[in-house]
Enzyme design. Sequence first.
Site, PDB file in Angstrom:
ATOM      1  N   ASP A  17      31.294  23.327 -22.259  1.00 43.00           N
ATOM      2  CA  ASP A  17      32.073  22.339 -21.525  1.00 43.00           C
ATOM      3  C   ASP A  17      33.481  22.307 -22.133  1.00 43.00           C
ATOM      4  O   ASP A  17      33.723  22.962 -23.156  1.00 43.00           O
ATOM      5  CB  ASP A  17      31.383  20.975 -21.517  1.00 43.00           C
ATOM      6  CG  ASP A  17      31.377  20.270 -22.862  1.00 43.00           C
ATOM      7  OD1 ASP A  17      31.910  20.806 -23.854  1.00 43.00           O
ATOM      8  OD2 ASP A  17      30.828  19.159 -22.922  1.00 43.00           O
TER       9      ASP A  17
ATOM     10  N   CYS B 178      28.139  22.231 -26.039  1.00 42.22           N
ATOM     11  CA  CYS B 178      28.750  21.012 -25.513  1.00 42.22           C
ATOM     12  C   CYS B 178      28.894  20.082 -26.714  1.00 42.22           C
ATOM     13  O   CYS B 178      28.732  20.535 -27.854  1.00 42.22           O
ATOM     14  CB  CYS B 178      27.942  20.394 -24.359  1.00 42.22           C
ATOM     15  SG  CYS B 178      26.346  19.704 -24.783  1.00 42.22           S
TER      16      CYS B 178
ATOM     17  N   GLY C 183      22.900  18.289 -23.639  1.00 43.77           N
ATOM     18  CA  GLY C 183      23.079  18.373 -22.189  1.00 43.77           C
ATOM     19  C   GLY C 183      22.948  19.787 -21.655  1.00 43.77           C
ATOM     20  O   GLY C 183      22.263  20.023 -20.650  1.00 43.77           O
TER      21      GLY C 183
ATOM     22  N   THR D  64      27.004  17.785 -28.085  1.00 45.25           N
ATOM     23  CA  THR D  64      25.802  17.748 -28.925  1.00 45.25           C
ATOM     24  C   THR D  64      24.892  18.948 -28.742  1.00 45.25           C
ATOM     25  O   THR D  64      24.000  19.172 -29.548  1.00 45.25           O
ATOM     26  CB  THR D  64      24.950  16.502 -28.603  1.00 45.25           C
ATOM     27  OG1 THR D  64      24.527  16.586 -27.235  1.00 45.25           O
ATOM     28  CG2 THR D  64      25.721  15.215 -28.859  1.00 45.25           C
TER      29      THR D  64
END
Length: 147
Positions: free
Chosen positions: A8, A63, A68, A65
């Site tokens: 992301d 991402c 996701g 963490t």
Amino acid sequence: MKIAIGCDPNAENEKQALMKFIEAKGLGEVEDFGSTDPIYANVAIKVGEAVASKEYDRGILLCGTGLGVSIAANKVKGAYAALLTDAYSAERARLSNDANIACMGAFTTGSKERELFTQIFLTNEFVPGCGSQPKVDAFRKYDMERK
């Protein structure tokens, strides 16, 4: 080895550093699946599909963490994404679970840890016939039979 990588927007710098590390170590040929879409599920699904179709041998997703992208990639039939949080989980993801996608957090994992986990993930192979084989067979069977 062909490796699909994506993230992301929060993890772009970490992805670029990891791509350089993989190439410098000669761990494989890396294809960047992007990072500009703020909906991390979109890139995770693209990487999942590329790996599940066997166009790519392994995938790496980042991402904030890693949670996701892990959840999103695991929605793709044939994609087996594992959240790597330590060296042992990176090893077992391959040796015991035959995971084909590594997921890590840009905010939760340091750069040296990400490099170590990536190297472990990319250099270990599942051992057919091992004690984990029936477990892997069970989740793969369920995965392939689901609608």
